[in-house]
Design a protein around this motif. Structure first.
Motif, PDB file in Angstrom:
ATOM      1  N   ALA A  93       0.833  -1.212   0.000  1.00 36.93           N
ATOM      2  CA  ALA A  93       0.000   0.000   0.000  1.00 36.93           C
ATOM      3  C   ALA A  93       0.868   1.262   0.000  1.00 36.93           C
ATOM      4  CB  ALA A  93      -0.924  -0.006   1.211  1.00 36.93           C
ATOM      5  N   LEU A  94       1.912   1.276   0.805  1.00 42.31           N
ATOM      6  CA  LEU A  94       2.785   2.450   0.908  1.00 42.31           C
ATOM      7  C   LEU A  94       3.542   2.725  -0.390  1.00 42.31           C
ATOM      8  CD1 LEU A  94       4.270   1.846   4.483  1.00 42.31           C
ATOM      9  CD2 LEU A  94       2.659   3.646   3.831  1.00 42.31           C
ATOM     10  N   GLN A  95       3.845   1.660  -1.145  1.00 44.52           N
ATOM     11  CA  GLN A  95       4.620   1.813  -2.373  1.00 44.52           C
ATOM     12  C   GLN A  95       3.891   2.585  -3.472  1.00 44.52           C
ATOM     13  OE1 GLN A  95       5.707  -2.376  -2.948  1.00 44.52           O
ATOM     14  NE2 GLN A  95       7.846  -1.747  -2.943  1.00 44.52           N
ATOM     15  N   LYS A  96       2.605   2.760  -3.307  1.00 42.85           N
ATOM     16  CA  LYS A  96       1.857   3.511  -4.311  1.00 42.85           C
ATOM     17  C   LYS A  96       2.265   4.977  -4.335  1.00 42.85           C
ATOM     18  CE  LYS A  96      -2.135   0.424  -4.404  1.00 42.85           C
ATOM     19  NZ  LYS A  96      -3.608   0.291  -4.272  1.00 42.85           N
ATOM     20  N   LYS A  97       2.834   5.465  -3.197  1.00 41.20           N
ATOM     21  CA  LYS A  97       3.238   6.873  -3.117  1.00 41.20           C
ATOM     22  C   LYS A  97       4.702   7.057  -2.737  1.00 41.20           C
ATOM     23  CE  LYS A  97      -1.238   8.888  -1.780  1.00 41.20           C
ATOM     24  NZ  LYS A  97      -1.925   9.724  -0.747  1.00 41.20           N
ATOM     25  N   PHE A  98       5.305   6.039  -2.128  1.00 42.81           N
ATOM     26  CA  PHE A  98       6.641   6.243  -1.549  1.00 42.81           C
ATOM     27  C   PHE A  98       7.612   5.139  -1.953  1.00 42.81           C
ATOM     28  CE2 PHE A  98       3.353   7.746   1.433  1.00 42.81           C
ATOM     29  CZ  PHE A  98       3.715   9.090   1.555  1.00 42.81           C
ATOM     30  N   GLU A  99       8.904   5.459  -1.789  1.00 40.14           N
ATOM     31  CA  GLU A  99       9.951   4.444  -1.885  1.00 40.14           C
ATOM     32  C   GLU A  99      10.092   3.833  -0.487  1.00 40.14           C
ATOM     33  OE1 GLU A  99      12.191   3.649  -4.631  1.00 40.14           O
ATOM     34  OE2 GLU A  99      10.541   4.612  -5.713  1.00 40.14           O
ATOM     35  N   VAL A 100       9.889   2.518  -0.384  1.00 40.90           N
ATOM     36  CA  VAL A 100       9.794   1.876   0.926  1.00 40.90           C
ATOM     37  C   VAL A 100      10.965   0.910   1.149  1.00 40.90           C
ATOM     38  CG1 VAL A 100       8.351   0.476   2.461  1.00 40.90           C
ATOM     39  CG2 VAL A 100       7.286   2.026   0.807  1.00 40.90           C
ATOM     40  N   GLY A 101      11.611   1.065   2.297  1.00 39.29           N
ATOM     41  CA  GLY A 101      12.620   0.113   2.734  1.00 39.29           C
ATOM     42  C   GLY A 101      12.040  -0.754   3.831  1.00 39.29           C
ATOM     43  N   PHE A 102      12.399  -2.042   3.832  1.00 35.40           N
ATOM     44  CA  PHE A 102      11.855  -2.958   4.835  1.00 35.40           C
ATOM     45  C   PHE A 102      12.986  -3.774   5.437  1.00 35.40           C
ATOM     46  CE2 PHE A 102      10.057  -7.274   5.770  1.00 35.40           C
ATOM     47  CZ  PHE A 102       9.378  -6.917   6.922  1.00 35.40           C
ATOM     48  N   LEU A 103      13.025  -3.806   6.779  1.00 35.41           N
ATOM     49  CA  LEU A 103      13.994  -4.622   7.497  1.00 35.41           C
ATOM     50  C   LEU A 103      13.320  -5.897   7.971  1.00 35.41           C
ATOM     51  CD1 LEU A 103      16.674  -5.202   8.977  1.00 35.41           C
ATOM     52  CD2 LEU A 103      15.837  -3.807  10.865  1.00 35.41           C
ATOM     53  N   GLY A 104      13.786  -7.036   7.482  1.00 35.12           N
ATOM     54  CA  GLY A 104      13.222  -8.320   7.883  1.00 35.12           C
ATOM     55  C   GLY A 104      14.320  -9.315   8.172  1.00 35.12           C
ATOM     56  N   GLU A 105      13.965 -10.402   8.859  1.00 35.36           N
ATOM     57  CA  GLU A 105      14.987 -11.402   9.186  1.00 35.36           C
ATOM     58  C   GLU A 105      14.485 -12.832   9.138  1.00 35.36           C
ATOM     59  OE1 GLU A 105      16.296 -11.200  13.310  1.00 35.36           O
ATOM     60  OE2 GLU A 105      14.677  -9.788  13.718  1.00 35.36           O
ATOM     61  N   GLY A 106      13.181 -13.043   9.301  1.00 37.69           N
ATOM     62  CA  GLY A 106      12.654 -14.409   9.328  1.00 37.69           C
ATOM     63  C   GLY A 106      12.249 -14.895   7.952  1.00 37.69           C
ATOM     64  N   ILE A 107      12.006 -16.198   7.832  1.00 39.71           N
ATOM     65  CA  ILE A 107      11.586 -16.773   6.551  1.00 39.71           C
ATOM     66  C   ILE A 107      10.265 -16.168   6.090  1.00 39.71           C
ATOM     67  CG2 ILE A 107      10.546 -18.748   7.768  1.00 39.71           C
ATOM     68  CD1 ILE A 107      11.018 -20.392   5.258  1.00 39.71           C
ATOM     69  N   ASN A 108       9.377 -15.846   7.049  1.00 42.41           N
ATOM     70  CA  ASN A 108       8.079 -15.278   6.691  1.00 42.41           C
ATOM     71  C   ASN A 108       8.176 -13.832   6.203  1.00 42.41           C
ATOM     72  OD1 ASN A 108       6.302 -17.520   7.369  1.00 42.41           O
ATOM     73  ND2 ASN A 108       6.966 -17.177   9.464  1.00 42.41           N
ATOM     74  N   ASP A 109       9.333 -13.208   6.423  1.00 40.09           N
ATOM     75  CA  ASP A 109       9.525 -11.841   5.939  1.00 40.09           C
ATOM     76  C   ASP A 109       9.938 -11.804   4.468  1.00 40.09           C
ATOM     77  OD1 ASP A 109       8.923 -10.571   8.336  1.00 40.09           O
ATOM     78  OD2 ASP A 109      10.974 -10.738   9.083  1.00 40.09           O
ATOM     79  N   ALA A 110      10.287 -12.954   3.894  1.00 39.85           N
ATOM     80  CA  ALA A 110      10.800 -13.000   2.525  1.00 39.85           C
ATOM     81  C   ALA A 110       9.849 -12.357   1.498  1.00 39.85           C
ATOM     82  CB  ALA A 110      11.132 -14.437   2.130  1.00 39.85           C
ATOM     83  N   PRO A 111       8.532 -12.621   1.528  1.00 44.70           N
ATOM     84  CA  PRO A 111       7.638 -11.974   0.549  1.00 44.70           C
ATOM     85  C   PRO A 111       7.674 -10.445   0.633  1.00 44.70           C
ATOM     86  CG  PRO A 111       6.528 -13.814   1.608  1.00 44.70           C
ATOM     87  CD  PRO A 111       7.800 -13.590   2.360  1.00 44.70           C
ATOM     88  N   ALA A 112       7.659  -9.914   1.881  1.00 42.91           N
ATOM     89  CA  ALA A 112       7.707  -8.457   2.055  1.00 42.91           C
ATOM     90  C   ALA A 112       9.053  -7.901   1.593  1.00 42.91           C
ATOM     91  CB  ALA A 112       7.466  -8.100   3.523  1.00 42.91           C
ATOM     92  N   LEU A 113      10.126  -8.634   1.859  1.00 39.65           N
ATOM     93  CA  LEU A 113      11.458  -8.202   1.411  1.00 39.65           C
ATOM     94  C   LEU A 113      11.532  -8.169  -0.108  1.00 39.65           C
ATOM     95  CD1 LEU A 113      13.693 -10.183   3.931  1.00 39.65           C
ATOM     96  CD2 LEU A 113      13.666  -7.702   3.682  1.00 39.65           C
ATOM     97  N   LYS A 114      10.895  -9.134  -0.754  1.00 42.81           N
ATOM     98  CA  LYS A 114      10.954  -9.212  -2.218  1.00 42.81           C
ATOM     99  C   LYS A 114      10.280  -8.026  -2.890  1.00 42.81           C
ATOM    100  CE  LYS A 114      11.444 -14.189  -2.968  1.00 42.81           C
ATOM    101  NZ  LYS A 114      10.798 -15.427  -3.493  1.00 42.81           N
ATOM    102  N   ILE A 115       9.179  -7.549  -2.306  1.00 42.08           N
ATOM    103  CA  ILE A 115       8.463  -6.449  -2.973  1.00 42.08           C
ATOM    104  C   ILE A 115       8.955  -5.072  -2.540  1.00 42.08           C
ATOM    105  CG2 ILE A 115       6.359  -7.801  -3.287  1.00 42.08           C
ATOM    106  CD1 ILE A 115       5.153  -5.911  -1.045  1.00 42.08           C
TER     107      ILE A 115
END
Length: 841
Positions: free
Chosen positions: A574-596
């Protein structure tokens, strides 16, 4: 190794030969096997110094200068030809040394992102670098791991793997430990083999290494950690800008050449040809690749010192472009070093025992514990509790999952007694309980909420006796509530400072946490991220909103509590529609969010798959590290843009004035070697711009680094430069050619240096942050050489200069002072009245 070589027979033969039981091979055996088979890596062709040297001769600037040198030699200008060859040598040397340094930097960065593997050797568990894995090693795999070699499975537990990297199929594949009953003809049929490069989705497995490196089916394990070529948006802008400049300059020079033939005939054909080539070389920012490479490689090294590793140099630009940074609070704003403050239970000793029984301490294969909850609980355990742990045996478990917010462990105590212990988020545990002891559920919830509002984290425990030997989620109901623990997780001393710095940078920080609303609100308020602890939205409340209001809430709120990995994905989307978004993740479940995410950031200790899809690796999980990295990224590209603005504004101004004046006087306003000398000398302080200091205010809006936003400023300053060139010519047009050329040489270089100090800041230049030491030194040396060269024997014999008089120099210096005043006025007007329009455009 081809898949056809993986027959059932050969695999089982290798397996029996290498299988040494559950203890694995010894360290000595591993060393012997490494000598025999080599390291677990695939050697890729490395770029040698000779390759870098050859690259320097692929530049069009090299061939333009070579043509100019040869033409000068053919018309009898041997000294001019020699000087041009010297310029070629200097340009090639600069490019070579800077590119070699960048390659060395990239190699250094790879050392920080090597994968590590958990293995068993000689009966002991240890973690080794992936490249030191050898045949016969027993590898211990869990969710989030990337398989480091080809393995034959020994044990599995609810094990699913993603083989899409090999088969192209994204459907998870289950694996078995038994020998195959029939020959496997396709990859998906090899149920007892795990291939290098595939990733573990869930469950656990023990497997023995049967092939490594180039002998594995995948054949190129190093592809997982090698740098993936990807051009950044900034790089595309640079290429587009260079293409426009080249087209404009080429067209202008062709027209100039034709007009010269019409006006002056062919008498000076070859001399004017060299002049035109020199003009082309002077206007095109040929040092730009060197400047960018130098800035990125130096920036990457500085980031590494700040515990930030970029997997590719262009990721620095991505890091600097972030508008919003999404991160967890644990380990970033807090220390993630928990201290058990109090145990709330009717039987505190039993509660603590059960809390430890559902921890990693009851699993014999775990050698070192990293879970902060487990460490805190063990730190408060008495000797009697520690001795009691050995009386229980874990026979089944459901691992912790962020979407479930709990884990379950089935313990065997004695021969006939089995106890299911569930540990996790208080509200989840309470929802699955039917018996609460002396207090009712409302009282317990009220107490927990009060503790949470004090910033303390809560972990609850419940249990029930059960007859089964395997557990499922259905068994986690009708529990008896045992109690809960309150933990203190201290704020990092730098947390408030980091939030303050992010505000100055115009960077919005959003906390996406699985923790409770009360704890998240307390921490966010303490560090200055929100003003009211109620300015927090729960993941379930966010998901219940219609899409439009969901997007508005994502933009409005800075703290999101009890969010699952799936919700994180939707927030970032949702945020990417207006902004450049950085995401800090570490678990396997964070992989989808990290990819986008526009910029994926992972910690060194994170799951393999998270580090694999990330652009940035943090050697230390700290919000200050990331924010400083963003600041560094913006500083680097601010300085690169200083070079572009300055060199284009100055060069375009001189280019058109020299080109126009050359048509109306019987001699060249500057000789080709003089133009090339101006180009070379002015580049030294310009290259030093990459080391310059930058005001924090200059870094607030990353969109200002888009090159199209400064075109108006470049054109305006180029016009100022052109006007002053014509004024200069109007004053000195009656003097001798060599004297005019000498004075114009001085004026050209000094105006460019003045422009550097003007354009390096949007404020009045004397009010800006102090320039870097290299910029000051190289500027001073360039000024000294420029002013003194026309008075030297070398300047007169090699570059055809003449010594100007003191009055003439004073006139030039007066023009320079006027030029600086007008340029400053134009710059200040632009940043006050035009900049915002340019950025929005």
């Amino acid at each position: 190794m081809k898949f056809s070589q993986y027959t059932t027979k050969t695999v089982e033969e290798v397996f029996k030969k290498l299988n040494t039981g559950e203890e694995g091979i010894s360290d000595r055996d591993a060393s012997d096997l490494q000598e025999k088979y080599g390291l677990n890596e695939t050697k890729t062709k490395e770029i040698s110094l000779f390759d870098i040297f050859l690259r320097q001769f692929k530049s069009p600037f090299f061939y333009l200068l070579l043509i100019a040198a040869l033409v000068a030699f053919l018309i009898g200008e041997e000294i001019d030809s020699l000087v041009i060859f010297v310029f070629i040598f200097i340009n090639v040397s600069l490019g070579f040394f800077q590119e070699a340094k960048a390659i060395k930097t990239a190699a250094l960065l790879k050392q920080y992102i090597s994968l590590r593997v958990r293995i068993r050797r000689g009966g002991k568990e240890k973690t080794v670098e992936q490249k030191f894995l050898t045949q016969g090693d027993i590898v211990l795999l869990e969710a989030g791991n990337i398989v480091p070699a080809d393995l034959r499975i020994i044990k599995v537990e609810k094990f699913l793997i993603d083989e899409s990297v090999l088969s192209g199929e994204s459907v998870p594949v289950s694996k078995i430990a038994l020998p195959l009953s029939q020959e496997a003809k396709e990859i998906f049929e090899a149920k007892n083999i795990i291939f290098a490069g595939t990733s573990v989705i869930s469950g656990k497995a023990e497997a023995i290494v049967i092939a490594i490196g180039k002998d594995s089916f995948f054949g190129e394990v190093t592809k997982l950690t090698s740098e993936i070529p990807r051009e950044s948006s900034y790089g595309k802008n640079l290429f587009y800008l260079s293409k426009i400049i080249l087209n404009i300059v080429t067209g202008t020079v062709v027209v100039l050449f034709i007009l010269n033939l019409i006006i002056k005939g062919t008498s000076n054909f070859l001399e004017f040809l060299i002049f035109c080539i020199a003009l082309i070389v002077s206007i095109i920012p040929e040092a730009l690749p060197v400047v960018v490479t130098f800035a990125l490689s130096q920036g990457a090294l500085r980031l590494t010192k700040q515990r930030v590793v970029v997997k590719r140099l262009s990721a620095i630009e991505d890091l600097g472009s972030i508008d919003i940074l999404c991160s967890d609070k644990t380990g970033t704003l807090t220390e993630n070093k928990l201290f058990l403050e109090e145990v709330f239970s009717q039987d505190k000793e039993k509660c603590l025992l059960f809390g430890l029984l559902s921890s990693a301490y009851v699993k014999e294969e775990i050698e070192s514990i990293e879970n902060p909850f487990d460490l805190a609980l063990m730190g408060k355990a008495t000797l009697r509790i520690k001795e009691s742990l050995s009386k229980f045996k874990a026979i089944s478990e459901i691992p912790f999952d962020p979407s479930r917010l709990r884990n379950g462990t089935l313990m065997e105590c004695g021969k006939n007694r089995k106890i299911l212990i569930i540990r996790g988020a208080a509200e989840v545990i309470l929802a699955n309980c039917s018996r609460f002891g002396e207090k009712n559920i409302a009282q317990i919830k009220e107490e927990i909420e009060k503790i949470g509002k004090g910033g303390k984290r809560v972990l609850a425990v419940a249990f029930k006796e059960i007859e089964k030997s395997e557990i499922t989620e259905e068994d986690e109901k009708d529990l008896e509530f045992m109690g809960y623990f309150s933990f203190v997780d201290p704020l990092k001393k730098t947390a408030k400072e980091v939030v303050c710095l992010s505000g100055k940078l115009g960077l919005k920080i959003k906390i996406l946490t699985g923790d409770s609303k009360e704890v998240a609100g307390y921490v966010a308020k303490e560090v200055g991220l929100i003003e009211d602890t109620d300015d927090v939205i729960l993941g379930e409340d966010l998901l219940s909103l219609p899409q439009e209001k969901f997007e508005q809430a994502c933009e409005k709120f800075s703290v999101f509590a009890r969010v699952s990995p799936q919700t994180k994905f939707k927030i970032i989307q949702a945020l990417q529609k207006k902004f450049e978004v950085g995401f800090l993740g570490e678990g396997i479940n964070d992989a989808p969010a990290l990819k986008i995410a526009n910029v994926a950031i992972a910690v060194k200790e994170g799951a393999d798959i998270s580090r694999e899809v990330s652009d940035i690796i943090l050697l230390e999980k700290d919000l200050r590290t990331i924010v400083n990295g963003i600041k560094e990224g913006r500083s680097i590209f601010s300085n690169i843009n200083k070079y572009i603005k300055c060199t284009l504004a100055s060069n375009f101004g001189n280019f058109y004035s020299i080109a126009a004046i050359s048509l109306f006087i019987p001699f060249l306003p500057m000789l080709p070697i003089q133009i090339l000398l101006v180009n070379l000398l002015s580049d030294f302080p310009l290259i030093a711009v990459t080391t310059d200091s930058v005001d924090v205010r200059e870094l607030k809006n990353p969109k200002q680094y888009q090159l199209q936003g400064v075109i108006v400023l470049i054109i305006s300053l180029a016009l100022v430069s052109t006007v002053f060139d014509f004024i200069f010519f109007g004053i000195f047009h009656n003097i001798t050619p060599s004297l005019l050329q000498s004075l114009w040489f001085i004026e050209s270089i000094l105006t460019e240096i003045l422009l550097i100090f003007s354009i390096r800041t949007s404020k009045f230049f004397l009010k800006s942050k102090r320039p870097s030491f290299p910029l000051l030194i190289l500027s001073a040396l360039t000024i000294l050489v420029t002013v003194s060269l026309p008075f030297t024997k070398i300047g007169k014999e090699f570059f055809h200069f003449a010594s100007p008089s003191t009055p003439q120099l004073l006139i030039v210096f007066s023009l320079l002072a006027s030029y600086l005043i007008i340029s400053e006025a134009v710059k200040l007007f632009y940043f006050r009245h035009w900049k915002n329009k340019a950025v929005k455009a």
